[in-house]
Design a protein around this motif. Structure first.
Motif, PDB file in Angstrom:
ATOM      1  N   ILE A 193       0.524  -8.392 -11.499  1.00 39.56           N
ATOM      2  CA  ILE A 193       1.543  -8.323 -10.441  1.00 39.56           C
ATOM      3  C   ILE A 193       1.963  -6.880 -10.210  1.00 39.56           C
ATOM      4  O   ILE A 193       2.111  -6.437  -9.064  1.00 39.56           O
ATOM      5  CB  ILE A 193       2.770  -9.184 -10.831  1.00 39.56           C
ATOM      6  N   ILE A 194       2.134  -6.122 -11.300  1.00 36.61           N
ATOM      7  CA  ILE A 194       2.519  -4.707 -11.180  1.00 36.61           C
ATOM      8  C   ILE A 194       1.453  -3.928 -10.415  1.00 36.61           C
ATOM      9  O   ILE A 194       1.763  -3.153  -9.493  1.00 36.61           O
ATOM     10  CB  ILE A 194       2.749  -4.100 -12.579  1.00 36.61           C
ATOM     11  N   ASP A 195       0.195  -4.134 -10.784  1.00 38.51           N
ATOM     12  CA  ASP A 195      -0.901  -3.433 -10.110  1.00 38.51           C
ATOM     13  C   ASP A 195      -0.963  -3.796  -8.626  1.00 38.51           C
ATOM     14  O   ASP A 195      -1.252  -2.939  -7.778  1.00 38.51           O
ATOM     15  CB  ASP A 195      -2.235  -3.764 -10.778  1.00 38.51           C
ATOM     16  N   CYS A 196      -0.698  -5.059  -8.321  1.00 35.55           N
ATOM     17  CA  CYS A 196      -0.686  -5.501  -6.926  1.00 35.55           C
ATOM     18  C   CYS A 196       0.366  -4.731  -6.129  1.00 35.55           C
ATOM     19  O   CYS A 196       0.081  -4.169  -5.068  1.00 35.55           O
ATOM     20  CB  CYS A 196      -0.403  -7.004  -6.860  1.00 35.55           C
ATOM     21  N   PHE A 197       1.579  -4.669  -6.653  1.00 40.98           N
ATOM     22  CA  PHE A 197       2.671  -4.015  -5.934  1.00 40.98           C
ATOM     23  C   PHE A 197       2.440  -2.505  -5.800  1.00 40.98           C
ATOM     24  O   PHE A 197       2.641  -1.929  -4.729  1.00 40.98           O
ATOM     25  CB  PHE A 197       3.996  -4.266  -6.644  1.00 40.98           C
ATOM     26  N   THR A 198       2.051  -1.864  -6.891  1.00 37.38           N
ATOM     27  CA  THR A 198       1.898  -0.405  -6.831  1.00 37.38           C
ATOM     28  C   THR A 198       0.719   0.002  -5.946  1.00 37.38           C
ATOM     29  O   THR A 198       0.808   0.987  -5.203  1.00 37.38           O
ATOM     30  CB  THR A 198       1.739   0.186  -8.244  1.00 37.38           C
ATOM     31  N   SER A 199      -0.374  -0.762  -6.005  1.00 38.42           N
ATOM     32  CA  SER A 199      -1.538  -0.425  -5.163  1.00 38.42           C
ATOM     33  C   SER A 199      -1.242  -0.695  -3.686  1.00 38.42           C
ATOM     34  O   SER A 199      -1.642   0.087  -2.816  1.00 38.42           O
ATOM     35  CB  SER A 199      -2.770  -1.203  -5.610  1.00 38.42           C
ATOM     36  N   GLU A 200      -0.504  -1.781  -3.409  1.00 38.53           N
ATOM     37  CA  GLU A 200      -0.130  -2.075  -2.024  1.00 38.53           C
ATOM     38  C   GLU A 200       0.813  -1.008  -1.472  1.00 38.53           C
ATOM     39  O   GLU A 200       0.666  -0.559  -0.337  1.00 38.53           O
ATOM     40  CB  GLU A 200       0.542  -3.458  -1.940  1.00 38.53           C
ATOM     41  N   ALA A 201       1.781  -0.595  -2.288  1.00 41.92           N
ATOM     42  CA  ALA A 201       2.717   0.441  -1.848  1.00 41.92           C
ATOM     43  C   ALA A 201       1.969   1.744  -1.556  1.00 41.92           C
ATOM     44  O   ALA A 201       2.232   2.417  -0.549  1.00 41.92           O
ATOM     45  CB  ALA A 201       3.787   0.661  -2.915  1.00 41.92           C
ATOM     46  N   GLU A 202       1.028   2.074  -2.427  1.00 38.52           N
ATOM     47  CA  GLU A 202       0.232   3.300  -2.223  1.00 38.52           C
ATOM     48  C   GLU A 202      -0.617   3.188  -0.959  1.00 38.52           C
ATOM     49  O   GLU A 202      -0.684   4.123  -0.149  1.00 38.52           O
ATOM     50  CB  GLU A 202      -0.652   3.540  -3.442  1.00 38.52           C
ATOM     51  N   ARG A 203      -1.254   2.043  -0.786  1.00 41.79           N
ATOM     52  CA  ARG A 203      -2.105   1.822   0.395  1.00 41.79           C
ATOM     53  C   ARG A 203      -1.307   1.955   1.681  1.00 41.79           C
ATOM     54  O   ARG A 203      -1.803   2.485   2.685  1.00 41.79           O
ATOM     55  CB  ARG A 203      -2.741   0.428   0.307  1.00 41.79           C
TER      56      ARG A 203
END
Length: 423
Positions: free
Chosen positions: A114-124
């Protein structure tokens, strides 16, 4: 100048940022996080597996799991609820699974997913994330020329058109919001276990059984010593876990959530009444035990006639004044009456509380009367929004607190996006 500044790099903050950025790719968004890491509560949730939500799909039934916020969340849950949460994660390649008790987790059983999902989406999506950035003040700047929020931090000053506060249970932020004119409901702990020192449970930690538990009125219980006449102010039924410190499990945690303010007023010293066999009432159980007495020849201690853990049965038999070698034919009616009381109306004294794992939850926060729950915007100050536990909203354990974060984050994002469309 940012279009949106989000104070708090947790679940609600990231969820809102992603939805704003997806709806308006040109909007400049910043997340300010006071710690070195973002999404720390997500990390520890569900023992590191992240209890994302709960498999409750009816908005009214879902809202009934919130001791504070039930009425206010009913409308929002018609707009965004469990099914929408599942859809959000599945769209991003993260399927969720339902466990037997209704809790929902990523199939990876890892909160890092879940953390990776949020941080990667925010970066994208181009969301700026500023860590170790503690907010020290808010200023609402309004004049003939200007209308913006100024956010002062330990690093620098940020300006924005829309301010979203998602800081959870943060007393310093509540104090800043209070200075701006918001009423803050005094925070008290919720979701905690009961500290109990009692010989009946002392040597059996780890035992779990289905039980009914009631909190007794502290004032009235001083006048009554008879178990049956004790006045109950809260009750719940469900799994009860005996721990090294006392009692935990859903039956206890529900009481700690619904009784958060009452138990705080008791200074966490009060009595509970436990029915270890909630399918029986005292008269019916005594009748059963008297029937067993007529047909059973072994010792009472060795003949467990009820569906409760063996070691618990042993302790309650001994607490009833029945010696280990007393057989059923020799046990007296008075002893069986005492055993009935121990089984269905056992009194335990609670002396203190312990935080439930790392998932600390607080009852209290921004007064719900001061929030528009269609947009999660402040009714006191324009262009100020809230989501998550910064509001006086909290839930029982099981994924409901995260669902509040997702719903609030989504509707705050919608409110912010729509406000840009109208300007």
């Amino acid at each position: 100048m940012f279009d949106v500044v989000i104070v708090g790099g947790g679940a609600a903050g990231f969820f809102a940022a992603i939805h704003i950025a997806e709806a308006r790719p040109n909007v400049k968004i910043a997340i300010l996080e006071r710690g070195k890491q973002v999404l720390t509560k997500v990390k520890v949730s569900g023992g590191g597996r992240c209890n994302v939500t709960h498999a409750e799909f009816n908005p009214a039934d879902l809202a009934s799991n919130y001791p504070r916020g039930e009425k206010e969340l009913l409308g929002p849950f018609h707009s965004f609820a469990t099914g929408d949460t599942i859809g959000f994660f599945e769209k991003r390649g993260i399927p969720l699974k339902i466990e037997e008790d209704g809790r929902m987790f990523p199939t990876t059983d890892s909160s890092q997913t879940i953390i990776d999902c949020f941080t990667s989406e925010a970066e994208r999506l181009g969301v700026k994330i500023f860590r170790i950035c503690t907010v020290t003040g808010f200023e609402n700047i309004t004049s003939a020329k200007d209308d913006y929020w100024q956010v002062n931090t330990t690093k620098k000053t940020y300006k924005c058109k829309k301010l979203l506060v998602t800081t959870g249970s943060n007393p310093k932020i509540w104090d800043l919001l209070h200075r701006l004119g918001h009423n803050i409901v005094s925070p008290v702990p919720s979701l905690f276990t009961f500290n109990i020192q009692d010989e009946r449970i002392k040597n059996i930690p780890g035992i779990s059984t289905h039980a009914e538990v009631a909190v007794l009125d502290k004032i009235k219980s001083r006048r009554n010593t008879d178990n049956a006449s004790q006045s109950e102010i809260l009750s719940s039924e469900g799994p009860l876990l005996i721990t090294h410190w006392g009692m935990s499990g859903p039956a206890i945690l529900k009481l700690s959530a619904w009784g958060a303010q009452i138990l705080d007023s008791y200074k966490y010293e009060f009595k509970i009444k436990v029915n270890w066999v909630p399918e029986y009432h005292p008269a019916g159980l005594l009748e059963l035990l008297l029937k067993v007495k007529l047909v059973e020849k072994k010792t009472v201690l060795r003949t467990k006639v009820l569906d409760i853990p063996k070691r618990l049965w042993t302790n309650l038999v001994r607490a009833s004044g029945i010696d280990d070698n007393v057989t059923w034919p020799d046990v007296t009616k008075a002893q069986l009456q005492e055993l009935t009381t121990q089984l269905t109306q056992g009194l335990f004294f609670v002396n203190g509380k312990s935080t439930f794992k790392e998932e600390f939850v607080t009852a209290g926060g921004v007064d719900l009367k001061e929030v528009n729950f269609k947009t999660f915007e402040s009714k006191v100050l324009p262009n100020l929004y809230f989501a998550g536990e910064v509001l006086n909203i909290d839930a029982i354990t099981g994924g409901f607190n995260f669902q509040n974060a997702w719903t609030g984050g989504f509707l705050a994002a919608q409110g912010i996006v729509n406000s840009f469309d109208n300007t």
